[in-house]
Design a protein around this motif. Structure first.
Motif, PDB file in Angstrom:
ATOM      1  N   THR A   1      -0.206  -7.679  -4.325  1.00  0.00           N
ATOM      2  CA  THR A   1      -1.637  -6.465  -4.973  1.00  0.00           C
ATOM      3  C   THR A   1      -1.167  -4.950  -4.396  1.00  0.00           C
ATOM      4  O   THR A   1      -0.627  -4.963  -3.474  1.00  0.00           O
ATOM      5  N   LEU A   2      -0.285  -4.266  -5.106  1.00  0.00           N
ATOM      6  CA  LEU A   2       0.007  -3.422  -4.823  1.00  0.00           C
ATOM      7  C   LEU A   2      -1.541  -2.306  -5.084  1.00  0.00           C
ATOM      8  O   LEU A   2      -1.847  -1.761  -6.492  1.00  0.00           O
ATOM      9  N   MET A   3      -1.721  -1.087  -3.940  1.00  0.00           N
ATOM     10  CA  MET A   3      -2.856  -0.462  -4.070  1.00  0.00           C
ATOM     11  C   MET A   3      -1.701   1.001  -3.809  1.00  0.00           C
ATOM     12  O   MET A   3      -1.208   1.120  -2.689  1.00  0.00           O
ATOM     13  N   TYR A   4      -2.393   1.975  -4.557  1.00  0.00           N
ATOM     14  CA  TYR A   4      -1.577   2.896  -4.868  1.00  0.00           C
ATOM     15  C   TYR A   4      -2.300   3.906  -4.969  1.00  0.00           C
ATOM     16  O   TYR A   4      -2.987   4.534  -5.823  1.00  0.00           O
ATOM     17  N   TRP A   5      -2.361   4.761  -3.600  1.00  0.00           N
ATOM     18  CA  TRP A   5      -3.476   6.143  -3.655  1.00  0.00           C
ATOM     19  C   TRP A   5      -2.240   7.873  -4.185  1.00  0.00           C
ATOM     20  O   TRP A   5      -1.188   7.211  -3.912  1.00  0.00           O
TER      21      TRP A   5
ATOM     22  N   THR B   1      -3.860 -14.131   3.798  1.00  0.00           N
ATOM     23  CA  THR B   1      -2.903 -15.275   3.715  1.00  0.00           C
ATOM     24  C   THR B   1      -1.346 -13.759   3.390  1.00  0.00           C
ATOM     25  O   THR B   1      -0.604 -14.283   3.113  1.00  0.00           O
ATOM     26  N   ARG B   2      -1.466 -12.563   2.909  1.00  0.00           N
ATOM     27  CA  ARG B   2      -0.736 -11.587   2.531  1.00  0.00           C
ATOM     28  C   ARG B   2      -0.371 -10.867   4.096  1.00  0.00           C
ATOM     29  O   ARG B   2      -0.295 -10.164   4.940  1.00  0.00           O
ATOM     30  N   GLN B   3       0.794 -10.764   3.409  1.00  0.00           N
ATOM     31  CA  GLN B   3       2.072  -9.751   4.257  1.00  0.00           C
ATOM     32  C   GLN B   3       1.834  -7.837   3.778  1.00  0.00           C
ATOM     33  O   GLN B   3       2.404  -8.451   2.430  1.00  0.00           O
ATOM     34  N   VAL B   4       1.521  -7.450   4.828  1.00  0.00           N
ATOM     35  CA  VAL B   4       1.126  -5.812   4.838  1.00  0.00           C
ATOM     36  C   VAL B   4       2.535  -4.996   4.483  1.00  0.00           C
ATOM     37  O   VAL B   4       2.898  -4.809   5.633  1.00  0.00           O
TER      38      VAL B   4
ATOM     39  N   ALA C   1       0.897  -1.058   0.249  1.00  0.00           N
ATOM     40  CA  ALA C   1      -0.119   0.012  -0.367  1.00  0.00           C
ATOM     41  C   ALA C   1       1.246   1.528  -0.088  1.00  0.00           C
ATOM     42  O   ALA C   1       1.718   1.590   0.750  1.00  0.00           O
ATOM     43  N   ALA C   2       0.648   2.574  -1.231  1.00  0.00           N
ATOM     44  CA  ALA C   2       1.260   3.207  -1.073  1.00  0.00           C
ATOM     45  C   ALA C   2       0.917   4.491  -1.570  1.00  0.00           C
ATOM     46  O   ALA C   2      -0.057   4.072  -2.133  1.00  0.00           O
TER      47      ALA C   2
END
Lengths: 353, 381
Positions: free
Chosen positions: A166-170, A228-231, A141-142
Motif C-alpha cells: 500500500t502506498l500512501m502518498y501525501w 503484518t506490514r513492513q513500513v 508512506a511518502a
C-alpha cells in the motif's frame, strides 16, 4: 578483472589520479582512474519541468539497489554541486528523474542544460531502505519528494509481483503528485498495489483519494492489517517522526528516512546543533558565534592558525546546514569549505571534523 | 616638515626615493581597512565560471608542457631537443609550483568544490611537503608578514637582509650562501619547518627531528625517484640527457621562484616590524602592515602568470584567498586607495627590484649601524 585490480594496486603509488584522468579523458570522458562517472545517453521530458536522464555509468559506479540514493555532481557556474537522486537501474543503465525546483541550481541545470553526451560525476550509493522478497506486505508512506526512493522500490516490486504493497502518498494538491500516471498504470497492472493519494489542500477529492495529516484513524481505514506490514516512511523529519510514532510499535517493522528542507537562518544567539561527523559528537552552540572559539570552549581542538581568515588551517567541509561568513555576512548552504575562525552557524550544521 | 608632524619612524638606510612614511591616524587606518574589505567583497561576489575555467586551463598547460618537455628530453642527445625539452619542463614546473600549487594551497579555488583544486589536500611537485608549506607559508608568513622573530621568511634563518637583524660574523659568507640557497631553493623551503637551528642548539632531540623529518624524507625520495630514476630509466640508453634535463629544469625553477619571492618582501622599501605590533592588531592595521612589508613587480601578462601573480605580492598579501588572476585588476583599485591615504605603493621592474634585493644581500653581510625595531608603529593616536 582480478588481474587488473592487482595491477592497479601495484601502480597506485606511481599514479597521480588527476593527471591520469586528464590524459585518459582525452580518449573518452568516461575513463577515469577511480572516479565514478556516467554519460547521459538519453534525455526525455517526462512531465512539465521534469526530465528523465538515462545514464551509462563507468566501471567505478557501484551497483545501486532499488530504494537507494545516488549522489550526482554537476558543475554550475564553476562550482561543483551535489544532489541525491533515486535512480532506477535497468540493465547497465541508470535513469534519474529530475523535477525542476524553482531557484534550484542543480535541478535547473539537469533540466535545462544537461545534454546527451554530457558526463556527470556520481558518488557512492547509500540508503538503508532495500527491497526484501521475504516480506509479504508493505506500507510505503511518502510525503512530497520522499516518493522518489519508494518509487524505485515500487518499480522493483511491480516487476517481481506476488507482494502486497500500500502506498500512501501525501501532497498538498493532486497537481503536486509526482509520477501519478505511472503509479496509476502500475496499480492497474499489479493487483497487489493499493495507491492512496492523501491530499491536504485539495478542494474536491476523487474516489481512492483521502485527506488529512497522518493519524491512527487514517491508517486504520486504509491499512487494517498494519500488524503484518513492513513500513517504510520517507519525507520531512516531522512527517517521518509522526509515522514512526503511529506504526513503530504496531507494524511488523519500521524504517524511516527523513530529509530536512533548508532551514531558515536563525537569529544570532539561538542555540543550534553542530554535528562533528568524524567523532559523532553533537554540540550546542549559539547561532552567529564564530565556530572556532565555540568549539574550543566545548572541549574540541580543531587545527587552527591565524584566527582571522587568512591561512586556511582551520578550513573544513560543511557537509550540511547553513553558515555565515563573518567577514562579509554572506550565508552559504551548499556543502563546501568553510573556515571555522571566520564562520558562524546559521542553522544546524554538520562539519567534517 | 612642520612641527606638528610626528617624526618619521625608523627608515631603512637603503630606502630609496621620496618615500613618505607618515603614520596614519587610527581613524584613517580603519577607513583604509574598510575600503579594502569592500573591495574584497566586490571581487569575491564576482568570482565564478571564468576563474574556474582559468585554473583548469593552467592545469592543462602544466600537463601539456610537462608531457612535451619530457618527450623531447627522450631525444635529448640532439641539443635542440634537449634545450627545448628542458625549458618546457622548467616552465611546467614553474607553472605548477606558482600559479597552480601555491595559489590552490591558499584555498583560492576551494569554492569550486573540485578535489583537484582543494587547498587542504593539493600536493605539489617539489621536495617540500604541502603540509609543511601550509604551516610556514599560509599561516606564519601570511599572518605575521615581515614580523621579525615570527615570520621565518625574513632571511629564512640564513640571511641578514635588514639592519634590524643583529649582525654576526656568519653573515660575511652570505653572498655565497645566498647563491647556494637560490640554486637549492626548493630544498631550503623543504627543511624550513624542521628548524634545524633548534636541533643544533640542543633544543630538539635527534628523535624529535627524525620524527618530523619522516614525511619530508618520503616526499624527497618520491621526487628524487621521479626525476632522477624513473624518467631517466624510461629513456633507456638516453638516461644521462634526461637526468641532466630534469636537473636543469629543477634548477631553473629554483632560480626563478627565488628571484620572484625575494622581490616580494626584501626590496629597499619593504619594511620589517616588531613582535609587539601584532598584539591587538586591528584588521586595518593588518592590511597596512601587509602593504608596507610587500613589493610588486611590473610586467606583462605572461610574466605575471609565470610568477604565479606573485608579481602582485601586495594584492596577494592583502587578499591571499582571492584567485590570483584577479590581482591585476585589484591592483588598480589598491593603488588608488593607497594614493588617497598617502601610502607608498612599492612597485618596480624586475631588474630594479631584484637589484635592490641583491644590494641588501651584499650590504647587510657587513656590520651596519643597528636600527631598533622596538616602538615602531604604523598608527598615531
Amino acid at each position: 578483472m582480478a588481474a587488473s585490480s592487482a595491477l592497479k594496486r601495484l601502480m597506485n603509488p606511481l599514479i597521480d589520479p588527476a593527471a591520469f584522468d586528464f590524459w585518459v579523458g582525452k580518449v573518452s570522458p568516461l575513463l577515469s582512474w577511480e572516479r565514478p562517472l556516467a554519460r547521459v545517453v538519453a534525455r526525455e521530458v517526462s512531465a512539465r519541468d521534469t526530465v528523465t536522464l538515462v545514464l551509462k555509468p563507468n566501471r567505478h559506479v557501484a551497483p545501486v539497489m532499488p530504494g537507494q540514493h545516488l549522489p550526482v555532481t554537476v558543475e554550475v557556474n564553476g562550482v561543483r554541486l551535489t544532489r541525491q537522486y533515486s535512480p532506477t537501474q535497468t540493465g547497465g543503465r541508470l535513469a534519474i528523474t529530475v523535477k525542476r525546483v524553482p531557484g534550484g541550481a542543480v535541478s535547473t541545470y539537469l533540466n535545462r542544460d544537461a545534454r546527451v553526451g554530457d558526463v556527470l560525476e556520481l558518488g557512492t550509493p547509500f540508503g538503508a531502505m532495500r527491497d526484501d522478497p521475504s516480506v509479504p506486505g508493505w506500507l510505503f508512506a511518502a510525503a512530497g519528494s520522499g516518493i522518489t526512493p519508494l518509487m524505485s522500490l515500487l518499480r522493483a516490486q511491480a516487476a517481481r509481483g506476488r507482494v502486497r504493497t500500500t502506498l500512501m502518498y501525501w501532497a498538498r494538491t493532486r497537481a503536486d503528485l509526482c509520477f501519478l500516471p505511472e503509479l496509476q498504470q502500475m496499480a492497474r497492472d499489479w493487483p497487489g498495489l493499493t495507491l492512496i493519494p492523501v491530499l491536504t489542500r485539495e478542494a474536491d477529492l476523487v474516489p481512492g483519494e483521502d485527506r488529512g495529516r497522518p493519524d491512527s484513524d487514517l491508517l486504520a481505514r486504509h491499512v487494517p492489517d498494519l500488524a503484518t506490514r513492513q513500513v517504510y516512511a520517507c519525507g520531512p523529519a516531522g512527517f517521518v517522526g509522526q509515522l514512526e510514532r503511529l506504526t513503530a510499535d504496531t507494524a511488523a517493522g519500521f524504517l524511516g528516512e527523513a530529509f530536512t528542507p533548508p532551514e531558515r537562518a536563525l537569529v544570532a544567539g539561538a542555540p543550534v546543533q553542530v554535528t562533528l561527523a568524524r567523532s559523532g559528537r553533537v554540540l550546542e552552540i549559539p547561532a552567529g558565534e564564530a565556530l572556532l572559539p565555540a568549539l574550543e570552549a566545548r572541549g574540541e581542538s580543531p587545527a587552527f592558525g591565524c584566527r582571522m581568515g587568512v591561512c586556511h588551517t582551520c578550513a573544513c567541509q560543511r557537509l550540511d546546514g547553513t553558515s555565515e561568513d563573518l567577514l562579509n555576512g554572506r550565508q552559504h548552504s551548499e556543502p563546501g569549505m568553510l573556515r571555522l575562525c571566520v564562520s558562524a552557524a546559521r542553522s544546524h550544521l554538520t562539519l567534517d571534523l | 616638515m612642520t612641527a606638528q608632524q610626528p617624526a618619521p619612524t625608523s627608515l631603512s638606510p637603503v630606502a630609496r626615493g621620496n618615500v613618505a612614511r607618515r603614520p596614519l591616524t587610527r581613524a584613517q587606518v580603519e577607513a583604509f581597512g574598510a575600503e579594502l574589505d569592500a573591495l574584497r567583497d566586490r571581487t569575491l561576489a564576482d568570482i565564478g565560471e571564468v576563474d574556474a575555467r582559468y585554473i583548469k586551463r593552467i592545469y592543462a598547460a602544466v600537463r601539456y608542457t610537462e608531457a612535451v618537455g619530457r618527450v623531447l628530453l627522450f631525444f635529448g642527445i640532439f641539443p635542440p631537443a634537449w634545450i627545448l625539452g628542458t625549458l618546457l619542463l622548467g616552465i611546467s614546473k614553474i607553472l605548477e609550483n606558482m600559479e597552480l600549487g601555491h595559489n590552490v594551497m591558499h584555498g583560492q579555488y576551494d569554492w569550486m568544490n573540485d578535489p583537484r583544486f582543494d587547498g587542504k589536500t593539493y600536493e605539489w611537485d617539489v621536495v617540500g611537503t604541502s603540509d609543511n608549506w601550509r604551516k610556514t607559508h599560509n599561516f606564519q608568513h601570511h599572518t605575521y608578514t615581515n614580523v621579525k622573530g615570527m615570520d621565518d621568511d625574513v632571511g629564512y634563518g640564513l640571511l641578514r637582509l635588514f639592519p634590524e637583524q643583529r649582525w654576526r660574523p656568519f653573515y660575511l659568507f652570505q653572498p655565497i650562501i645566498a647563491v647556494i640557497f637560490a640554486l637549492m631553493f626548493q630544498w631550503g623551503v623543504a627543511i624550513q619547518d624542521l628548524r634545524l637551528g633548534r636541533y643544533f642548539a640542543g633544543k630538539m632531540t635527534r628523535e624529535e627531528l627524525a620524527e618530523q623529518f619522516r614525511p619530508v624524507g618520503r616526499k624527497m625520495r618520491r621526487q628524487l625517484l621521479k626525476d632522477y630514476a624513473f624518467f631517466p630509466l624510461l629513456a633507456g640508453p638516453f638516461f644521462l640527457p634526461v637526468l641532466l634535463g630534469n636537473l636543469v629544469a629543477n634548477g631553473l625553477r629554483n632560480l626563478w621562484t627565488y628571484m620572484i619571492i625575494f622581490c616580494g618582501h626584501f626590496t629597499a622599501n619593504a619594511e620589517v616590524f616588531p613582535k609587539e605590533m601584532v598584539e591587538n592588531e586591528t584588521r586595518g592595521e593588518w592590511y597596512l602592515r601587509q602593504l608596507r612589508g610587500s613589493s610588486n613587480l611590473r610586467g606583462g601578462k605572461l610574466f605575471h602568470i609565470m610568477s604565479g601573480n606573485l608579481s602582485h605580492q601586495i594584492e596577494h598579501h592583502l587578499f591571499p584567498d582571492i584567485p590570483a588572476r584577479r590581482y591585476a585588476e585589484l591592483s588598480r583599485d589598491v593603488r588608488a586607495i593607497c594614493a588617497r591615504y598617502g601610502i607608498y605603493y612599492n612597485t618596480g621592474s624586475l631588474a630594479s627590484q631584484f637589484g635592490q634585493v641583491v644590494w641588501r644581500i651584499l650590504r647587510y653581510a657587513f656590520p651596519s649601524k643597528p636600527v631598533k625595531l622596538a616602538g615602531k608603529t604604523l598608527v598615531v593616536d
